[in-house]
Design a protein around this motif. Structure first.
Motif, PDB file in Angstrom:
ATOM      1  N   ALA A  41     -37.646  87.964 -11.770  1.00 30.98           N
ATOM      2  CA  ALA A  41     -36.452  87.777 -12.214  1.00 30.98           C
ATOM      3  C   ALA A  41     -36.158  86.210 -11.786  1.00 30.98           C
ATOM      4  CB  ALA A  41     -35.324  88.901 -12.186  1.00 30.98           C
ATOM      5  N   LEU A  42     -36.129  86.074 -10.334  1.00 32.14           N
ATOM      6  CA  LEU A  42     -35.422  84.864  -9.788  1.00 32.14           C
ATOM      7  C   LEU A  42     -36.454  83.716 -10.422  1.00 32.14           C
ATOM      8  CD1 LEU A  42     -34.846  85.916  -6.102  1.00 32.14           C
ATOM      9  CD2 LEU A  42     -33.135  85.299  -7.935  1.00 32.14           C
ATOM     10  N   SER A  43     -37.730  83.866 -10.256  1.00 30.22           N
ATOM     11  CA  SER A  43     -38.562  82.888 -10.907  1.00 30.22           C
ATOM     12  C   SER A  43     -38.422  82.493 -12.416  1.00 30.22           C
ATOM     13  CB  SER A  43     -40.057  83.392 -10.915  1.00 30.22           C
ATOM     14  OG  SER A  43     -41.224  82.397 -11.183  1.00 30.22           O
ATOM     15  N   LEU A  44     -38.254  83.511 -13.091  1.00 26.03           N
ATOM     16  CA  LEU A  44     -37.800  83.166 -14.496  1.00 26.03           C
ATOM     17  C   LEU A  44     -36.390  82.391 -14.739  1.00 26.03           C
ATOM     18  CD1 LEU A  44     -38.311  83.436 -17.619  1.00 26.03           C
ATOM     19  CD2 LEU A  44     -37.361  85.753 -17.514  1.00 26.03           C
ATOM     20  N   ALA A  45     -35.657  82.765 -13.704  1.00 31.57           N
ATOM     21  CA  ALA A  45     -34.199  81.913 -13.762  1.00 31.57           C
ATOM     22  C   ALA A  45     -34.279  80.523 -13.365  1.00 31.57           C
ATOM     23  CB  ALA A  45     -33.217  82.735 -12.749  1.00 31.57           C
ATOM     24  N   ALA A  46     -35.462  80.426 -12.370  1.00 29.99           N
ATOM     25  CA  ALA A  46     -35.618  78.975 -11.992  1.00 29.99           C
ATOM     26  C   ALA A  46     -36.425  78.338 -13.112  1.00 29.99           C
ATOM     27  CB  ALA A  46     -36.615  79.064 -10.659  1.00 29.99           C
ATOM     28  N   TRP A  47     -37.197  78.847 -13.825  1.00 25.59           N
ATOM     29  CA  TRP A  47     -37.602  78.091 -14.941  1.00 25.59           C
ATOM     30  C   TRP A  47     -36.645  77.981 -15.971  1.00 25.59           C
ATOM     31  CZ3 TRP A  47     -41.584  74.927 -15.044  1.00 25.59           C
ATOM     32  CH2 TRP A  47     -42.289  75.148 -14.172  1.00 25.59           C
ATOM     33  N   ALA A  77     -44.183  78.404  -4.120  1.00 25.56           N
ATOM     34  CA  ALA A  77     -44.714  80.087  -4.279  1.00 25.56           C
ATOM     35  C   ALA A  77     -43.547  80.729  -5.332  1.00 25.56           C
ATOM     36  CB  ALA A  77     -44.666  80.710  -2.988  1.00 25.56           C
ATOM     37  N   LEU A  78     -42.321  80.576  -5.228  1.00 25.32           N
ATOM     38  CA  LEU A  78     -41.493  81.456  -6.107  1.00 25.32           C
ATOM     39  C   LEU A  78     -41.321  80.859  -7.639  1.00 25.32           C
ATOM     40  CD1 LEU A  78     -39.148  83.393  -6.670  1.00 25.32           C
ATOM     41  CD2 LEU A  78     -37.576  81.190  -6.084  1.00 25.32           C
ATOM     42  N   VAL A  79     -41.875  79.521  -7.888  1.00 25.76           N
ATOM     43  CA  VAL A  79     -41.729  78.975  -9.177  1.00 25.76           C
ATOM     44  C   VAL A  79     -43.277  79.119  -9.518  1.00 25.76           C
ATOM     45  CG1 VAL A  79     -41.364  76.914 -10.405  1.00 25.76           C
ATOM     46  CG2 VAL A  79     -39.584  77.529  -8.430  1.00 25.76           C
TER      47      VAL A  79
END
Length: 415
Positions: free
Chosen positions: A21-27, A317-319
């Motif tokens: 979810a954090l990755s999607l928010a970052a994108w 890594a997260l993104v």
């Protein structure tokens, strides 16, 4: 025991849901709030040809460039420019006959006058390229040019390139007009790595944020974001003198960004965009070649800071890596929400990469492979730091540049 297992399962479920979810928010943030970096429509501004064409001196630093010079130098000599222009090729200690070949090419190809000179070895505190640029600018100043075109020895220019750059600078009131040359993309590794190089650069320095629009483009907030592409930089001579280029950036490994920051910091105006008729002719057929090109300056980009390196690794890594991993984990474990969030982030990632692939004339099926390419860049960045601490950082063509003591790092970017 059963309660402990239940708690562990809850923690696992939370992790595999929250992280993607954090990755999607970052994108979503990158998609909408990072200057639309993924768009490729920032091209040379509308041009209005001047009544009187300014004079230009072209400065080409060259070190062991005999392999690419026949494909690049004749394009400079053949510039269709109505004003006064000449070329200065500065042979930076080449051992492959670069200077002699340049003279031979000038004899074979009619066009702009060419001067070939050598500055000798750079003194302490100077990179070889910038020492050569300094020597070239010094020779050019005797001609009192209105503009300097700083271009690399592996860059080929269309016949109207100089004409377009000068017209855009004059019409837009820019002190720097820089085009990111279209890089060669032919081998398998070039297809995987090169488009991402431009994509990541635009992500770091969104082109729309570089020109703050003081001439009325709609932006009213002054920004500190500044960058240029060293292969093609048209620089107003007055701005170079005001910013004391290249003396103020003599130690810079990433000299193009440093130049843009110096000019903008002294009150100048900078424009950067993608090129249509300026091309790099340098091949990078093997992964090793690309690895060396990227790793030599990656840790310098992070200001030789271990905390910034750690943050970069975690961020990459997260993104880039979490989305495909989340899809795999979700499919294997049956966590639908994990697979959905990872898939959505991966889809946004691939979608933002498609315009760059089109610009580089590459097939769209490469877009889902961006996580793999990002992993390579992560490894290159770590390797850049390792080489730095081994005393081999920023090594290029027989020279190694360490960051001088007391030299401040770059100013953080902001939009």
């Amino acid at each position: 025991m059963g309660q402990t297992a239940h708690v562990s399962a809850d923690v696992w479920t939370s992790v595999v849901t929250v992280v993607p979810a954090l990755s999607l928010a970052a994108w979503l943030w990158l998609l909408l709030a990072r200057g639309f970096f993924w768009r490729t429509d920032i091209r040379l501004p509308a041009r209005e040809e001047p009544a009187v064409w300014p004079s230009v001196c072209v400065v080409v630093p060259a070190r062991d460039e005999a392999a690419v010079l026949p494909a690049s130098l004749p394009s400079l000599l053949a510039q269709d420019y109505p004003g006064r222009a000449e070329v200065f090729l500065i042979d930076d200690g080449s051992t492959d006959g670069t200077g002699e070949l340049a003279c031979e090419l000038a004899r074979r190809h009619e066009g702009l006058p060419l001067t070939v000179a050598s500055p000798g070895e750079p003194p302490a505190g100077w990179t070889g390229k910038l020492w050569a640029v300094r020597h070239g600018i010094g020779l050019a100043r005797a001609r009192e040019p209105d503009y300097l075109l700083l271009t690399d020895a592996d860059i080929a220019h269309a016949p109207d390139s100089l004409r377009g750059l000068v017209s855009a600078a004059g019409a837009g009131g820019f002190d720097v007009v820089s085009q990111m040359a279209r890089l060669r993309v032919e081998s398998l590794w070039e297809r995987l790595v090169v488009p991402a190089f431009v994509y990541f650069f635009a992500q770091l320095y969104p082109f729309r944020w570089i020109d703050d629009g003081r001439a009325g483009s709609g932006r009213t907030r002054r920004t500190r974001t500044a960058a240029a592409a060293g292969g093609c930089v048209l620089l107003r001579t007055e701005a170079a003198e005001r910013a004391r280029i290249p003396d103020t950036i003599r130690h810079a490994v990433i000299d193009d960004v440093a130049l843009a920051r110096a000019v903008k910091g002294s009150g100048g105006r900078v424009w950067l965009g993608l090129a249509d008729r300026v091309d790099s002719v340098r091949p990078y057929p093997r992964l090793h070649d690309l690895w060396r090109m990227i790793a030599r300056s990656a840790y310098a980009q992070l200001r030789h800071s271990l905390p910034l390196l750690a943050g970069t690794v975690v961020g990459l890594a997260l993104v880039y890596l979490v989305p495909p991993v989340a899809v795999l984990v979700g499919v294997v474990t049956g966590q639908v929400s994990t697979a959905f969030l990872g898939g959505a982030a991966w889809l946004v990632m691939a979608g933002t990469y498609l315009p760059m692939l089109r610009y580089c004339r590459q097939p769209p099926w490469l877009a889902p492979l961006l996580p793999f390419t990002a992993f390579l860049y992560l490894l290159m960045t770590v390797d850049s730091a390792v080489q730095h601490y081994r005393g081999r950082g920023a090594a290029w063509k027989g020279r190694t540049y360490a960051r001088p003591d007391g030299v401040p790092g770059p100013v953080p970017e902001e939009g």
